[in-house]
Design an enzyme around this catalytic site. Structure first.
Site, PDB file in Angstrom:
ATOM      1  N   ASP A 276      39.284  20.616-113.509  1.00  0.00           N
ATOM      2  CA  ASP A 276      38.869  20.066-112.899  1.00  0.00           C
ATOM      3  C   ASP A 276      39.675  20.396-111.343  1.00  0.00           C
ATOM      4  OD1 ASP A 276      37.476  18.287-111.809  1.00  0.00           O
ATOM      5  OD2 ASP A 276      38.517  16.302-112.187  1.00  0.00           O
ATOM      6  N   ASP A 336      29.586  13.489-111.826  1.00  0.00           N
ATOM      7  CA  ASP A 336      30.448  12.737-113.181  1.00  0.00           C
ATOM      8  C   ASP A 336      29.261  12.051-113.754  1.00  0.00           C
ATOM      9  OD1 ASP A 336      31.911  13.155-112.842  1.00  0.00           O
ATOM     10  OD2 ASP A 336      33.371  11.700-112.569  1.00  0.00           O
TER      11      ASP A 336
HETATM   12  C1  GAL Z   1      36.250  13.710-112.195  1.00  0.00           C
HETATM   13  C2  GAL Z   1      36.162  14.210-113.938  1.00  0.00           C
HETATM   14  C3  GAL Z   1      35.902  13.217-114.758  1.00  0.00           C
HETATM   15  C4  GAL Z   1      37.189  12.948-115.035  1.00  0.00           C
HETATM   16  C5  GAL Z   1      37.901  12.479-113.844  1.00  0.00           C
HETATM   17  C6  GAL Z   1      39.472  12.462-114.215  1.00  0.00           C
HETATM   18  O1  GAL Z   1      36.117  14.703-111.064  1.00  0.00           O
HETATM   19  O2  GAL Z   1      34.106  14.950-113.400  1.00  0.00           O
HETATM   20  O3  GAL Z   1      35.024  13.425-115.665  1.00  0.00           O
HETATM   21  O4  GAL Z   1      37.744  14.140-115.734  1.00  0.00           O
HETATM   22  O5  GAL Z   1      37.451  13.635-112.856  1.00  0.00           O
HETATM   23  O6  GAL Z   1      39.455  11.648-112.980  1.00  0.00           O
END
Ligand code: GAL
Length: 512
Positions: A276, A336
């Site tokens: 990520d 998200d």
């Molecule tokens: C976001 C991601 C989510 C989740 C989250 C965890 O950036 O898009 O799916 O993984 O971080 O912190």
């Protein structure tokens, strides 16, 4: 004391720069009465915030760097794990800040005695004027490698299927929950329907040991034992990190430790990595996404363990054009998802330009499923499942599989719909609009077509599917309604059905 000095210095600076600041000074001198003119105290400046402790014992830290013009506030929120532009409004001492495309403010609070007291994502924060001691340690800039093509790892010939902890559990995920979820994946029939990856998302991380090895935190006492347990159920297991120094949840991440972490994940027995972008965005511009992701693609392959490689970069940098070149099997094309109709539809519509780039081994990912999380109707969840299947999206359930209702089960476990998603041809459908309806057609390996008609409107309506529009290479032999679980027939080359608001008609049309 230091605080007051800082306030006076800032006040003087503002007086010199604009008239709004003059009102601010008058307000301060006159007390609360003038403060209610609407400007209140100033929010401008660098504010250092600490929040609740993380699960690894460290403290959340962030810096809000704001400018103010009348009631308008603008600036940047930089945390250990991410950086984002914010803007919003002040009214008296109250302020609200928005970020990304969120319709609701992410920060809501008040200026109290020279401190910002605010709520962000359900957590309480206090920010004071930042001093040098509050600044984040400067990490060395690591030049990403020259571009090359990482060979295909041979995995994910069809879109990955499984479960992920984030949508429902977020930071409340632990070893026991993962084990009981794995049990439920088996007892509910999810595993046998193809949902094989059990993926742990953010907040599992501890700190690095003296050798730089990343450890898990106390919620996950023994990662290897957990992976062994999940494997013993005939399932596979996934883990999460970031190419930046911190994950989006602020935990230590992989920056500068690519080979070491890849080896750790492989030694623990992981089969899937979600990587990520998060704080990598505080270090690299978007033009460095590809080489940065390539580095981990190489590191994963060097372990010799087959590990599905999932990029999470919210659609930045036209990822669909190079994701496969860095050895990735899937990449996020959107921000998200949230458990509501608007978010789900917005995510799937952002998929549209990426359609030509999906295919066996490499998939566009509009984010995980919200089916069963309680904030959409059954019709909307059937549409969610249908659209993910029609667009060959990864199917990663995000609900509590241990307690799912019969309706949720009937949606996630509809094998005829799963077969559309998993069709070996791997084509991603795109929509054609017709009034309140969107018609999505996906060519299938057997020469047939899956066609979904989604009613976007507020009222039930009559959906029409014309065989002549489906670019079939033969006459229609069999038509199956995949939610009604029955064969239907075209009359005069047309099939019509009533579709409720936000509902879907999903047909499999075969020429054999
Ligand atoms: C976001 C991601 C989510 C989740 C989250 C965890 O950036 O898009 O799916 O993984 O971080 O912190």
């Amino acid at each position: 004391m230091m605080q007051r000095r800082w306030n006076r210095r800032r006040t003087l600076a503002l007086v010199a720069t604009n008239a709004a600041a003059l009102i601010f000074c008058l307000a301060l001198l006159a007390g609360p009465g003038l403060g209610q003119l609407g400007y209140g105290q100033s929010f401008a400046g660098r504010w250092a915030a600490t929040g609740q402790p993380l699960h690894n014992g460290e403290l959340h830290k962030s810096i809000l760097d704001l400018t103010q013009n009348g009631s308008e506030i603008k600036g940047k929120l930089v945390a250990l794990g991410y950086g984002v532009d914010v803007e919003g409004k002040a009214s008296g001492n109250h302020f609200e800040l928005y970020a990304w495309e969120h319709k609701k403010p992410i920060i809501v609070g008040d200026l109290v005695n020279g401190e910002l007291h605010y709520m962000q994502w359900g957590g309480a924060f206090v920010a004071h004027p930042a001093t040098a001691a509050d600044e984040f340690p400067k990490l060395p800039y690591l030049e990403p490698p020259a571009l090359h093509k990482v060979p295909y790892n041979g995995l994910a010939k069809t879109p990955p299927m499984g479960w992920n902890s984030w949508n429902l559990f977020a930071e409340k995920i632990d070893d026991k929950t993962v084990r009981t979820m794995a049990d439920a994946m088996v007892s509910s029939g999810m595993r046998d329907a193809g949902y094989v990856y059990v993926n742990i998302d953010d907040t599992w991380e501890g700190v690095r040991d003296a050798q730089g090895n990343l450890q898990s935190n106390s919620k996950f006492p023994d990662m290897k034992a957990l992976a062994d347990y999940v494997h013993s159920k005939g399932l596979k297991i996934g883990i999460y990190s970031s190419p930046g120094p911190r994950t989006c949840g602020e935990y230590p991440a992989t920056y500068g430790h690519e080979e070491q972490d890849a080896k750790t994940f492989a030694a623990w027995g992981f089969d899937y990595l979600k990587f990520d972008w998060c704080s990598a965005g505080n270090i690299y511009k978007d033009d460095k996404l590809r080489p940065v992701y390539q580095k981990m693609g190489d590191a994963l392959q060097a372990t010799g363990r087959p590990i599905v490689y999932s990029l999470c970069e919210y659609g930045l940098g036209d990822v669909q054009k190079w994701g496969a070149q860095v050895g990735a099997n899937l990449w996020r094309t959107t921000g998200d998802i949230a458990d509501n109709w608007e978010s789900m539809i917005a995510n799937i519509e952002k998929q549209v330009p990426t359609a030509p780039y999906a295919g066996p081994g490499h998939w566009n990912d509009p984010d995980m499923l919200e089916i069963g999380n309680g904030h959409m109707t059954a019709d909307e969840y059937r549409t969610h499942m249908s659209l993910w299947a029609l667009t060959a999206a990864p199917l990663l359930a995000g609900n509590d599989v241990r307690t799912m209702t019969d309706t949720t089960r009937s949606i996630l476990l509809n094998k005829e719909v799963i077969a559309i998603d998993q069709d070996p041809l791997g084509k991603q459908a795109s929509p054609v609009k017709s009034g309140d309806f969107e018609i999505w057609a996906k060519p299938l390996a057997d020469g047939g077509v899956a066609v979904g008609v989604v009613n976007m409107g507020p009222n039930a309506g009559q959906a029409k599917v014309k065989a002549g529009d489906l670019k079939l290479n033969g006459a229609v032999k069999k038509v199956r309604d995949l939610w009604a679980h029955k064969d239907v027939t075209f009359t005069g080359g047309v099939y019509e059905a009533t579709v409720p608001s936000h509902g879907v008609l999903l047909l499999r049309v075969s020429t054999k």
